[in-house]
Motif scaffolding. Structure first.
Motif, mmCIF file in Angstrom:
data_model
loop_
_atom_site.group_PDB
_atom_site.id
_atom_site.type_symbol
_atom_site.label_atom_id
_atom_site.label_comp_id
_atom_site.label_asym_id
_atom_site.label_seq_id
_atom_site.Cartn_x
_atom_site.Cartn_y
_atom_site.Cartn_z
ATOM 1 N N ILE A 199 0.835 -1.199 0.000
ATOM 2 C CA ILE A 199 0.000 0.000 0.000
ATOM 3 C C ILE A 199 0.871 1.251 0.000
ATOM 4 C CG2 ILE A 199 -1.580 1.358 1.444
ATOM 5 C CD1 ILE A 199 -2.859 -1.348 2.237
ATOM 6 N N ALA A 200 1.938 1.246 0.809
ATOM 7 C CA ALA A 200 2.862 2.382 0.824
ATOM 8 C C ALA A 200 3.480 2.588 -0.557
ATOM 9 C CB ALA A 200 3.948 2.156 1.865
ATOM 10 N N SER A 201 3.810 1.495 -1.228
ATOM 11 C CA SER A 201 4.396 1.582 -2.566
ATOM 12 C C SER A 201 3.410 2.164 -3.568
ATOM 13 C CB SER A 201 4.862 0.194 -3.021
ATOM 14 O OG SER A 201 5.335 0.227 -4.352
ATOM 15 N N VAL A 202 2.166 1.708 -3.529
ATOM 16 C CA VAL A 202 1.145 2.239 -4.435
ATOM 17 C C VAL A 202 0.970 3.749 -4.213
ATOM 18 C CG1 VAL A 202 -1.325 2.232 -4.987
ATOM 19 C CG2 VAL A 202 -0.103 0.065 -4.680
ATOM 20 N N ALA A 203 0.908 4.154 -2.951
ATOM 21 C CA ALA A 203 0.712 5.572 -2.644
ATOM 22 C C ALA A 203 1.870 6.409 -3.177
ATOM 23 C CB ALA A 203 0.562 5.759 -1.138
ATOM 24 N N ALA A 204 3.098 5.900 -3.057
ATOM 25 C CA ALA A 204 4.263 6.639 -3.527
ATOM 26 C C ALA A 204 4.309 6.717 -5.043
ATOM 27 C CB ALA A 204 5.533 5.982 -2.988
ATOM 28 N N ARG A 205 4.000 5.609 -5.707
ATOM 29 C CA ARG A 205 4.107 5.569 -7.169
ATOM 30 C C ARG A 205 2.951 6.262 -7.871
ATOM 31 N NH1 ARG A 205 3.140 1.042 -8.790
ATOM 32 N NH2 ARG A 205 2.912 -0.250 -6.902
ATOM 33 N N ARG A 206 1.788 6.288 -7.236
ATOM 34 C CA ARG A 206 0.596 6.795 -7.913
ATOM 35 C C ARG A 206 0.102 8.143 -7.394
ATOM 36 N NH1 ARG A 206 0.447 4.097 -12.647
ATOM 37 N NH2 ARG A 206 0.566 1.837 -12.324
ATOM 38 N N GLY A 207 0.692 8.630 -6.309
ATOM 39 C CA GLY A 207 0.279 9.924 -5.782
ATOM 40 C C GLY A 207 -1.022 9.828 -5.008
ATOM 41 N N LEU A 208 -0.937 9.482 -3.727
ATOM 42 C CA LEU A 208 -2.125 9.220 -2.922
ATOM 43 C C LEU A 208 -1.822 9.517 -1.471
ATOM 44 C CD1 LEU A 208 -5.033 7.838 -2.977
ATOM 45 C CD2 LEU A 208 -3.836 5.729 -2.362
ATOM 46 N N TRP A 209 -2.743 10.200 -0.793
ATOM 47 C CA TRP A 209 -2.660 10.335 0.655
ATOM 48 C C TRP A 209 -3.166 9.052 1.312
ATOM 49 C CZ3 TRP A 209 -0.173 13.987 3.235
ATOM 50 C CH2 TRP A 209 0.015 15.246 2.657
ATOM 51 N N ILE A 210 -2.545 8.677 2.418
ATOM 52 C CA ILE A 210 -3.017 7.569 3.249
ATOM 53 C C ILE A 210 -3.425 8.139 4.607
ATOM 54 C CG2 ILE A 210 -2.452 5.383 4.379
ATOM 55 C CD1 ILE A 210 -0.229 5.023 2.267
ATOM 56 N N VAL A 211 -4.643 7.871 5.026
ATOM 57 C CA VAL A 211 -5.085 8.211 6.382
ATOM 58 C C VAL A 211 -5.163 6.905 7.155
ATOM 59 C CG1 VAL A 211 -6.908 9.212 7.802
ATOM 60 C CG2 VAL A 211 -6.343 10.240 5.577
ATOM 61 N N GLU A 212 -4.221 6.740 8.086
ATOM 62 C CA GLU A 212 -4.090 5.501 8.865
ATOM 63 C C GLU A 212 -4.634 5.738 10.267
ATOM 64 O OE1 GLU A 212 -0.611 2.269 10.156
ATOM 65 O OE2 GLU A 212 -0.048 4.179 9.245
ATOM 66 N N ASP A 213 -5.768 5.165 10.553
ATOM 67 C CA ASP A 213 -6.469 5.371 11.824
ATOM 68 C C ASP A 213 -6.123 4.211 12.754
ATOM 69 O OD1 ASP A 213 -8.161 6.384 13.727
ATOM 70 O OD2 ASP A 213 -9.970 6.292 12.497
ATOM 71 N N ASP A 214 -5.602 4.525 13.944
ATOM 72 C CA ASP A 214 -5.139 3.467 14.849
ATOM 73 C C ASP A 214 -5.658 3.664 16.272
ATOM 74 O OD1 ASP A 214 -3.711 1.140 15.590
ATOM 75 O OD2 ASP A 214 -2.059 2.367 16.330
ATOM 76 N N PRO A 215 -6.975 3.552 16.488
ATOM 77 C CA PRO A 215 -7.490 3.695 17.844
ATOM 78 C C PRO A 215 -7.369 2.431 18.694
ATOM 79 C CG PRO A 215 -9.302 3.415 16.315
ATOM 80 C CD PRO A 215 -8.046 3.454 15.487
ATOM 81 N N TYR A 216 -7.140 1.285 18.053
ATOM 82 C CA TYR A 216 -7.191 0.004 18.772
ATOM 83 C C TYR A 216 -5.848 -0.717 18.855
ATOM 84 C CZ TYR A 216 -11.943 0.870 17.117
ATOM 85 O OH TYR A 216 -13.146 1.464 16.821
ATOM 86 N N GLY A 217 -4.819 -0.214 18.161
ATOM 87 C CA GLY A 217 -3.585 -0.976 17.979
ATOM 88 C C GLY A 217 -2.898 -1.401 19.256
#
Length: 406
Positions: A199-217
């Motif tokens: 997913i990180a690779s796709v975001a870097a290659r294609r131009g995309l923001w990632i919103v990573e929500d971690d309330p339970y981790g």
């Protein structure tokens, strides 16, 4: 009709904004209102167990703050948040593998506000937002309220499929991907390491923001921790990490945060100024004092141990409660378990019958951005004791033995 009569005739007020008319309420909140009777064993909510709150520790933190710095605690504060709390949060993220400075953090009034701020800062009406399938319900509300076109990324029992994500990014040119990769709400599943890297690779290659929500981790009871997507190569400059004290300290504090690249974080700060000026000072200072004086990690381990017992109690009773042919998840942490009944069952239609047996769940349909799987449901296993869970599943089994018809 005279001029006076025309002038005094009542005229309807202007209508609500289109977004307010288009976005409905929360199905979970609606169900909780219906199931508020004390005799109902309620697996519908996403509420942490109140008997496990460190009430004395939190009270002592408030007492100390109000005794030692009452003028500061009761005064306005900066929009970004109290420096001591931001520093403590940055330290906790750095220890967990994501180097962070206090200035990287914006304190929010719960992590739900962080979602709203991001929608304001990033999303124009008509923009495309990608989400998991199923997805956290309040995220669908937040992005829908911003006027986004919300599309679900196909996936499987391990979470979203990176290849399907890339296809959608190429075709739809979305602004962002929203994901809860660890102990997801509603399914309880955790995205594996390899998919996070992809997913990180796709975001870097294609131009995309990632919103990573971690309330339970932090609520892990077995297995090894999987690093945040934000730590993977390619994600560093395009991932927003959201966190919250709601599930590990207390939801009534309404304390969350976001860690974001500078330009986006500053835009969220401006949006927050327009929303509430700042998160309550006294709550921030009390949380910072709690982190300085108490061992939050030890408290979380105690809570997770109890939650594991409750998860195990639910897993032990599901085979007897659910109809033959059902399947369910086995989360390694968090608060939720996801079940799928045979296709003939519609859990939305069945809910009224189930509630008459004094037990409740959340139907799965509202969690889908696209075509829902109506045979699914979410169960929260942390709020009741093992004995109450056993009784609740017994009632659920009795209700479902009537078959798929409502």
């Amino acid at each position: 009709m005279t001029v006076t009569e025309v002038e005094t005739a009542p005229v309807p007020v202007p209508p609500l904004a289109a977004r307010a008319r288009a976005v409905g309420g929360s199905a979970v909140r609606d169900i909780l209102a219906v199931t508020a009777r004390p005799e109902v064993i309620n697996f519908a909510g996403g509420l942490p167990a109140p008997e496990l709150f460190d009430a004395e520790g939190i009270a002592e933190a408030y007492r100390a703050v109000l005794a030692q710095a009452p003028g500061r605690a009761l005064q306005y504060s900066t929009t970004e948040g109290e420096p001591g709390l931001r520093g403590a949060l940055a330290g906790r993220m750095s220890v967990r593998g994501l180097p962070t400075e206090a200035d990287d953090v914006l304190v929010t009034t719960g992590s739900q506000q962080a979602l709203s701020l991001l929608a304001t800062a990033l999303v124009e009406p008509g923009d495309t937002v990608l989400v998991e399938s199923p997805c956290y319900l309040a995220a669908l509300q937040a992005f829908g309220f911003a006027g986004a076109r919300v599309l679900a990324v196909p996936g499987d029992e391990e979470g979203l499929d990176p290849a399907a994500l890339e296809e959608l990014v190429v075709r739809e040119r979305p602004k962002l991907l929203y994901t809860v990769p660890t102990f997801q709400n509603p399914t309880g599943r955790t995205l594996p390491d390899g998919r996070r890297a992809a997913i990180a690779s796709v975001a870097a290659r294609r131009g995309l923001w990632i919103v990573e929500d971690d309330p339970y981790g932090e609520l892990r009871f077995e297995g090894e921790r999987v690093p945040w997507i934000a730590t993977y190569p390619g994600a560093e400059d395009r991932t927003v990490l959201l966190g919250s004290f709601s599930k590990v300290m207390a939801p009534g504090l309404r304390l969350g945060w976001l860690r974001a690249p500078g330009e986006l974080r500053r835009a969220c700060t401006v949006a927050k100024q327009a929303a509430d000026l700042h998160t309550p000072t006294v709550n921030q200072l009390a949380a910072a004092r709690y982190l300085a004086d108490r061992d939050l990690d030890a408290h979380v381990r105690r809570v997770a141990g109890v939650y594991r017992e409750r998860r195990d109690a639910m897993l032990a009773g599901l085979a007897r409660a659910l109809p033959e042919g059902s399947a369910w998840s086995r989360p390694q942490g968090g608060m939720f378990l996801w079940a799928r009944l045979p296709a003939a069952y519609d859990t939305t239609e069945l809910l009224a019958r189930v509630v008459r047996h004094d037990v409740a769940y959340v139907p799965g349909a509202p969690f889908y951005a696209g075509e829902p799987d109506r045979s699914t449901l979410r169960l929260c296993f942390v709020t009741q004791t093992p004995e109450e869970i056993g009784e609740g599943l017994r009632r659920l089994g009795v209700a479902l033995r009537g078959g798929p018809g409502a």
